[in-house]
Write a protein that holds these residues in place. Structure first.
Motif, PDB file in Angstrom:
ATOM      1  N   ARG A  16      53.877  26.380  33.106  1.00  0.00           N
ATOM      2  CA  ARG A  16      52.503  26.848  32.908  1.00  0.00           C
ATOM      3  C   ARG A  16      52.489  28.248  32.313  1.00  0.00           C
ATOM      4  NH1 ARG A  16      48.321  29.102  36.488  1.00  0.00           N
ATOM      5  NH2 ARG A  16      46.270  28.391  35.740  1.00  0.00           N
ATOM      6  N   LEU A  17      53.338  29.135  32.795  1.00  0.00           N
ATOM      7  CA  LEU A  17      53.423  30.477  32.235  1.00  0.00           C
ATOM      8  C   LEU A  17      53.893  30.443  30.785  1.00  0.00           C
ATOM      9  CD1 LEU A  17      55.001  32.427  35.241  1.00  0.00           C
ATOM     10  CD2 LEU A  17      52.659  32.627  34.393  1.00  0.00           C
ATOM     11  N   ARG A  18      54.804  29.537  30.489  1.00  0.00           N
ATOM     12  CA  ARG A  18      55.271  29.418  29.107  1.00  0.00           C
ATOM     13  C   ARG A  18      54.143  28.967  28.184  1.00  0.00           C
ATOM     14  NH1 ARG A  18      56.504  25.942  25.520  1.00  0.00           N
ATOM     15  NH2 ARG A  18      55.984  24.187  26.884  1.00  0.00           N
ATOM     16  N   GLY A  21      51.865  31.600  27.258  1.00  0.00           N
ATOM     17  CA  GLY A  21      52.443  32.656  26.424  1.00  0.00           C
ATOM     18  C   GLY A  21      52.880  33.863  27.219  1.00  0.00           C
ATOM     19  N   ALA A  22      53.056  33.685  28.545  1.00  0.00           N
ATOM     20  CA  ALA A  22      53.414  34.811  29.404  1.00  0.00           C
ATOM     21  C   ALA A  22      54.915  35.009  29.535  1.00  0.00           C
ATOM     22  CB  ALA A  22      52.800  34.626  30.799  1.00  0.00           C
ATOM     23  N   VAL A  23      55.699  33.957  29.290  1.00  0.00           N
ATOM     24  CA  VAL A  23      57.147  34.063  29.376  1.00  0.00           C
ATOM     25  C   VAL A  23      57.779  33.365  28.175  1.00  0.00           C
ATOM     26  CG1 VAL A  23      57.191  34.161  31.903  1.00  0.00           C
ATOM     27  CG2 VAL A  23      57.399  31.945  30.746  1.00  0.00           C
ATOM     28  N   THR A  24      58.972  33.780  27.850  1.00  0.00           N
ATOM     29  CA  THR A  24      59.767  33.116  26.826  1.00  0.00           C
ATOM     30  C   THR A  24      61.092  32.696  27.445  1.00  0.00           C
ATOM     31  OG1 THR A  24      60.735  35.227  26.101  1.00  0.00           O
ATOM     32  CG2 THR A  24      58.758  34.444  24.949  1.00  0.00           C
ATOM     33  N   ALA A  31      62.005  35.603  30.255  1.00  0.00           N
ATOM     34  CA  ALA A  31      61.615  37.010  30.128  1.00  0.00           C
ATOM     35  C   ALA A  31      60.113  37.088  29.917  1.00  0.00           C
ATOM     36  CB  ALA A  31      62.343  37.664  28.952  1.00  0.00           C
ATOM     37  N   LEU A  32      59.501  38.116  30.480  1.00  0.00           N
ATOM     38  CA  LEU A  32      58.065  38.321  30.303  1.00  0.00           C
ATOM     39  C   LEU A  32      57.774  38.773  28.873  1.00  0.00           C
ATOM     40  CD1 LEU A  32      56.904  40.182  33.562  1.00  0.00           C
ATOM     41  CD2 LEU A  32      56.262  37.882  32.844  1.00  0.00           C
ATOM     42  N   THR A  33      56.760  38.200  28.296  1.00  0.00           N
ATOM     43  CA  THR A  33      56.264  38.670  27.005  1.00  0.00           C
ATOM     44  C   THR A  33      55.335  39.856  27.238  1.00  0.00           C
ATOM     45  OG1 THR A  33      54.332  37.225  27.101  1.00  0.00           O
ATOM     46  CG2 THR A  33      56.345  36.302  26.126  1.00  0.00           C
ATOM     47  N   CYS A  38      51.168  42.239  30.840  1.00  0.00           N
ATOM     48  CA  CYS A  38      49.772  42.613  31.054  1.00  0.00           C
ATOM     49  C   CYS A  38      49.146  41.757  32.154  1.00  0.00           C
ATOM     50  CB  CYS A  38      48.998  42.456  29.745  1.00  0.00           C
ATOM     51  SG  CYS A  38      47.318  43.108  29.789  1.00  0.00           S
ATOM     52  N   LEU A  39      49.412  40.452  32.136  1.00  0.00           N
ATOM     53  CA  LEU A  39      48.859  39.550  33.153  1.00  0.00           C
ATOM     54  C   LEU A  39      49.361  39.919  34.546  1.00  0.00           C
ATOM     55  CD1 LEU A  39      49.131  36.050  31.392  1.00  0.00           C
ATOM     56  CD2 LEU A  39      47.210  37.643  31.402  1.00  0.00           C
ATOM     57  N   SER A  40      50.598  40.386  34.635  1.00  0.00           N
ATOM     58  CA  SER A  40      51.170  40.728  35.940  1.00  0.00           C
ATOM     59  C   SER A  40      50.478  41.922  36.578  1.00  0.00           C
ATOM     60  CB  SER A  40      52.666  41.000  35.794  1.00  0.00           C
ATOM     61  OG  SER A  40      52.897  42.205  35.050  1.00  0.00           O
ATOM     62  N   ARG A  41      49.757  42.693  35.789  1.00  0.00           N
ATOM     63  CA  ARG A  41      49.044  43.867  36.306  1.00  0.00           C
ATOM     64  C   ARG A  41      47.690  43.506  36.907  1.00  0.00           C
ATOM     65  NH1 ARG A  41      50.119  48.700  33.570  1.00  0.00           N
ATOM     66  NH2 ARG A  41      48.390  49.547  34.818  1.00  0.00           N
ATOM     67  N   LEU A  42      47.215  42.313  36.632  1.00  0.00           N
ATOM     68  CA  LEU A  42      45.892  41.907  37.095  1.00  0.00           C
ATOM     69  C   LEU A  42      46.019  40.990  38.313  1.00  0.00           C
ATOM     70  CD1 LEU A  42      44.296  41.227  33.597  1.00  0.00           C
ATOM     71  CD2 LEU A  42      43.780  43.143  35.125  1.00  0.00           C
ATOM     72  N   PRO A  43      45.323  41.285  39.411  1.00  0.00           N
ATOM     73  CA  PRO A  43      45.466  40.513  40.659  1.00  0.00           C
ATOM     74  C   PRO A  43      44.703  39.200  40.615  1.00  0.00           C
ATOM     75  CG  PRO A  43      43.826  42.241  40.956  1.00  0.00           C
ATOM     76  CD  PRO A  43      44.384  42.424  39.560  1.00  0.00           C
TER      77      PRO A  43
END
Length: 364
Positions: A16-18, A21-24, A31-33, A38-43
């Motif tokens: 789902r993260l792939r 577009g959040a991971v490659t 690895a985080l894109t 940016c998404l990891s900063r939002l709760p």
């Protein structure tokens, strides 16, 4: 001690993260894109967080922010015992096609009454409209937290904010990130970004009201939804919405979809799902487009489909540009495309204002 998640759950989450577009994945390593960082900063759920960024890019952030806060809070409307019909009628007075829009309109109206007429009138208004003040306060608290996070990321400029009710920050009336917030069809399309797995289409054959999703062939709108109709409309010329996104799927007497919002095909094509794939048709004469491996995109005008497909790609490019340089405005060429998309949705709103949707029916 807590049990670790199963391998299948981890694999599903990573996939789902792939797709977001959040991971490659490179050489069996994830690895985080820049988007993922940016998404990891939002709760929030990653898709909901991406929805917020999209709202910033398209400058319709305020109602998108409230929708995200509502998804993380309890239901805004409550139902007193024996008053289900009355509550449904009041909820539908805020929106006839979207449960999310109904909640946001109620939230905004409560805030207006509170500012203009004081606490006592606001409390009376909430009671008359079956709105939970505790839920409103919870949404307000989450909004404040998200505004702070977006500002720290550079997605909301300081000049767009003012302090409201003490230390809490709110948007100025002329905030640049809300320039297109009044275009309802644009806003509801952006909401679909937050639930890419939750699209449903009205089935043309079978029982009235039957919907199909990616995982369920026979679902229905929950009776509490403002878009629910137990019977077909009496007026044959009335066209019911063909597409919806939903907040959750529940199983009781049948599979029901809760928290539904009606969508137009253009909204689904531009913002729905994870990705649009294009290939040659079997006869080689035209392109075949498929959204998330289950929604086939067809139309009478191939040029229109080409334009919408290109617009979706350009919107994603603009989002990537914003992620890389959140404090800078978009390049003129990308901003021109964003404005063209927003103008198109404004035209769609104007057309919908002239359409007749069902406003009465037997709900229970």
């Amino acid at each position: 001690a807590m049990d670790p998640p199963s391998h299948s759950d981890v694999s599903h989450a990573m996939e789902r993260l792939r797709k977001l577009g959040a991971v490659t994945t490179d050489c069996s390593k994830e690895a985080l894109t820049p988007l993922g960082q940016c998404l990891s900063r939002l709760p929030l759920d990653p898709a909901m967080a991406k929805m917020l960024i999209m709202g910033s890019v398209l400058q319709c952030l305020d109602p998108v922010l409230t929708a995200a806060a509502c998804s993380s809070s309890r239901e805004l409307f409550y139902t007193p015992l024996g008053m289900r019909k009355e509550q449904h009628a009041v909820k539908k007075s805020f929106s006839e096609l979207s449960d999310t829009m109904a909640s946001i309109e109620a939230y905004d109206e409560f805030g207006y009454v509170l500012r203009e007429h004081g606490w006592e009138k606001a409390r009376e208004w909430a009671s008359a409209n079956f709105v939970s003040i505790n839920a409103v306060n919870a949404v307000s608290s989450v909004r404040w937290q998200l505004i702070n996070e977006l500002q720290s990321l550079g997605l909301v400029p300081q000049s767009d904010l003012i302090k409201s009710r003490g230390r809490k920050k709110e948007f100025r009336y002329d905030a640049s990130v809300n320039r297109n917030a009044s275009i309802d069809s644009l806003v509801s399309a952006v909401w679909a970004v937050g639930v890419p797995d939750n699209l449903a289409a009205r089935r043309q054959l079978g029982n009235f009201g039957t919907l199909r999703s990616k995982t369920e062939n026979h679902a229905g709108l929950h009776p509490s939804s403002v878009a629910f109709h137990r019977k077909p409309p009496k007026e044959r010329k009335v066209n019911l919405p063909l597409w919806f996104f939903y907040r959750e799927m529940v199983l009781s007497s049948q599979v029901f979809l809760r928290g539904c919002t009606a969508l137009e095909p253009e909204q689904v094509l531009l913002f729905g799902g994870y990705g649009l794939e294009t290939s040659e048709s079997n006869d080689g004469r035209r392109k075949r487009r498929v959204l998330d491996d289950w929604i086939t995109v067809e139309g009478r005008c191939s040029d229109t489909l080409d334009a919408l497909s290109m617009a979706r790609t350009e919107i994603d490019v603009a989002l990537g540009t914003k992620i890389m340089n959140p404090r800078r405005p978009l390049p003129e060429s990308q901003q021109a495309i964003i404005e063209a998309v927003c103008d198109a949705f404004k035209v769609l709103d104007d057309d919908d204002a002239d359409s007749d949707y069902v406003s009465e029916g037997d709900y229970y």
